[in-house]
Design an enzyme around this catalytic site. Structure first.
Site, mmCIF file in Angstrom:
data_model
loop_
_atom_site.group_PDB
_atom_site.id
_atom_site.type_symbol
_atom_site.label_atom_id
_atom_site.label_comp_id
_atom_site.label_asym_id
_atom_site.label_seq_id
_atom_site.Cartn_x
_atom_site.Cartn_y
_atom_site.Cartn_z
ATOM 1 N N GLU A 91 45.318 35.162 30.627
ATOM 2 C CA GLU A 91 44.605 35.153 29.263
ATOM 3 C C GLU A 91 45.557 34.119 28.560
ATOM 4 O O GLU A 91 44.321 33.671 27.607
ATOM 5 C CB GLU A 91 44.358 36.427 28.892
ATOM 6 C CG GLU A 91 43.928 36.505 27.796
ATOM 7 C CD GLU A 91 43.616 37.467 26.761
ATOM 8 O OE1 GLU A 91 42.592 37.737 25.985
ATOM 9 O OE2 GLU A 91 44.429 39.026 27.542
ATOM 10 N N ASP A 107 46.462 39.629 33.045
ATOM 11 C CA ASP A 107 45.794 40.072 31.676
ATOM 12 C C ASP A 107 46.933 40.442 31.352
ATOM 13 O O ASP A 107 47.755 41.725 31.528
ATOM 14 C CB ASP A 107 44.833 41.024 30.678
ATOM 15 C CG ASP A 107 44.784 41.086 29.329
ATOM 16 O OD1 ASP A 107 45.435 40.480 28.573
ATOM 17 O OD2 ASP A 107 43.738 41.742 29.264
ATOM 18 N N ILE A 109 48.672 41.829 27.995
ATOM 19 C CA ILE A 109 48.702 42.548 27.676
ATOM 20 C C ILE A 109 47.516 43.067 26.992
ATOM 21 O O ILE A 109 46.540 42.462 25.954
ATOM 22 C CB ILE A 109 49.339 43.497 26.792
ATOM 23 C CG1 ILE A 109 50.796 42.782 26.689
ATOM 24 C CG2 ILE A 109 49.454 44.271 25.393
ATOM 25 C CD1 ILE A 109 51.779 42.475 25.222
ATOM 26 N N ASP A 110 46.414 44.029 27.633
ATOM 27 C CA ASP A 110 45.400 44.453 27.574
ATOM 28 C C ASP A 110 44.840 45.087 26.299
ATOM 29 O O ASP A 110 45.709 46.481 26.882
ATOM 30 C CB ASP A 110 44.196 44.270 28.984
ATOM 31 C CG ASP A 110 43.114 45.359 28.406
ATOM 32 O OD1 ASP A 110 42.326 44.328 27.941
ATOM 33 O OD2 ASP A 110 42.410 45.628 28.936
ATOM 34 N N ASP A 234 39.429 40.860 32.132
ATOM 35 C CA ASP A 234 39.466 41.574 31.703
ATOM 36 C C ASP A 234 39.019 42.981 32.850
ATOM 37 O O ASP A 234 39.122 43.941 32.229
ATOM 38 C CB ASP A 234 38.323 41.974 30.488
ATOM 39 C CG ASP A 234 38.842 41.154 29.345
ATOM 40 O OD1 ASP A 234 39.881 41.033 28.692
ATOM 41 O OD2 ASP A 234 38.012 39.539 28.912
#
Length: 286
Positions: A91, A107, A109-110, A234
């Site tokens: 990301e 990702d 830190i989603d 995501d």
């Protein structure tokens, strides 16, 4: 946790594509769990101090922290140390094509806004894709103390305990999660959809991390999930976890789940949720 506890009966095999050294899915998952855990612990330690938005992306509310970038840098470093010929898509900008047929989707830190506000619903999401197919995935939520994993064809688990979607049979009894984009235009369209969806379901939740919403569908603590605007990082790991727990994932009109729309739900209500979302005016799908 050991990757061997993830799903009983896993064969570990993936399509060879004519390459003798192509790794098994279990091998990829073991590496993913180790790397995601290290990155998650880095972020968790960093969260004990002061965290601030370092920059923004699609809008002033779509934030990036220094720990997002540090987490992705650590993931990329560890993966390419272990497997230097692999590709990676992240990301925060990691992008390498690779030559092995394996690509990692991360990702770091989603749920960054949750992370920024010290809410526990955030995770490191890491999936391994072989020849364009996701075969292994981990969603590690350190503040919740949870590790969700899946191997394609071998099931999904939470900390080694197998997962299964809920037994809900009707949409009006379903607890559905969704999320919102960061631009005013997208949020306005999504709210318009929501005002028509909510009378048709038990209730709506918005928890701010797509990967964990998908894992909650896998665990049966949510009955379904939909969102527009998701990127591959995501849903790559969370989507595999949901699917391997028995969920159906996809978009409208038989399409796969994409940025246009990603839906996940148990088979009994998936079609009803698709029909409900398909009934919305075209303008709300933009």
């Amino acid at each position: 946790m050991g990757a061997g506890r993830v799903a009983a009966g896993a064969t570990g095999g993936v399509r060879s594509g004519g390459m003798a050294d192509r790794p098994g899915a279990e091998e990829l998952l073991a590496l993913a769990v180790d790397v995601a855990t290290e990155a998650g612990q880095l972020a968790l330690r960093g969260r004990a101090g002061t965290v601030a938005a370092e920059s923004t992306k699609s809008s002033p509310t779509d934030v990036v922290t220094a720990l997002d970038r540090a987490s992705e840098a650590l993931v990329a470093k560890r993966l390419l140390e272990a497997r230097p010929d692999d590709g990676i898509l992240g990301e925060e900008g990691a992008d390498a094509t690779g030559t092995s047929g394996v690509r990692w989707i991360v990702d770091p830190i989603d749920g960054t806004v949750n992370f920024l506000y010290n809410l526990p619903n955030w995770a490191v999401s890491l999936a391994a894709e072989v020849d364009g197919e996701v075969v292994a995935g981990v969603v590690y939520a350190p503040a919740l103390g949870r590790t969700y994993t899946a191997l394609r064809g071998a099931g999904a688990a939470l900390d080694g305990t197998p997962l299964r979607v809920s037994a809900v049979e009707s949409l009006d009894m379903a607890l559905i999660a969704t999320g919102f984009g960061y631009t005013v235009e997208r949020r306005t369209a999504q709210i318009n959809v929501l005002t028509r969806v909510i009378p048709k379901v038990r209730d709506i939740r918005r928890m701010g991390a797509a990967s964990l919403d998908l894992c909650s569908v896998a665990a049966g603590t949510l009955d379904g999930y939909y969102e527009r605007g998701l990127k591959p990082w995501d849903h790559a790991a969370g989507g595999l976890i949901a699917t391997e727990a028995g969920a159906v994932t996809g978009g409208l009109d038989g399409a796969p789940g994409t940025e246009a729309l990603y839906i996940a739900a148990p088979p009994a209500i998936f079609g009803f949720l698709v029909d409900l979302l398909a009934a919305e005016p075209r303008a709300d799908r933009d």
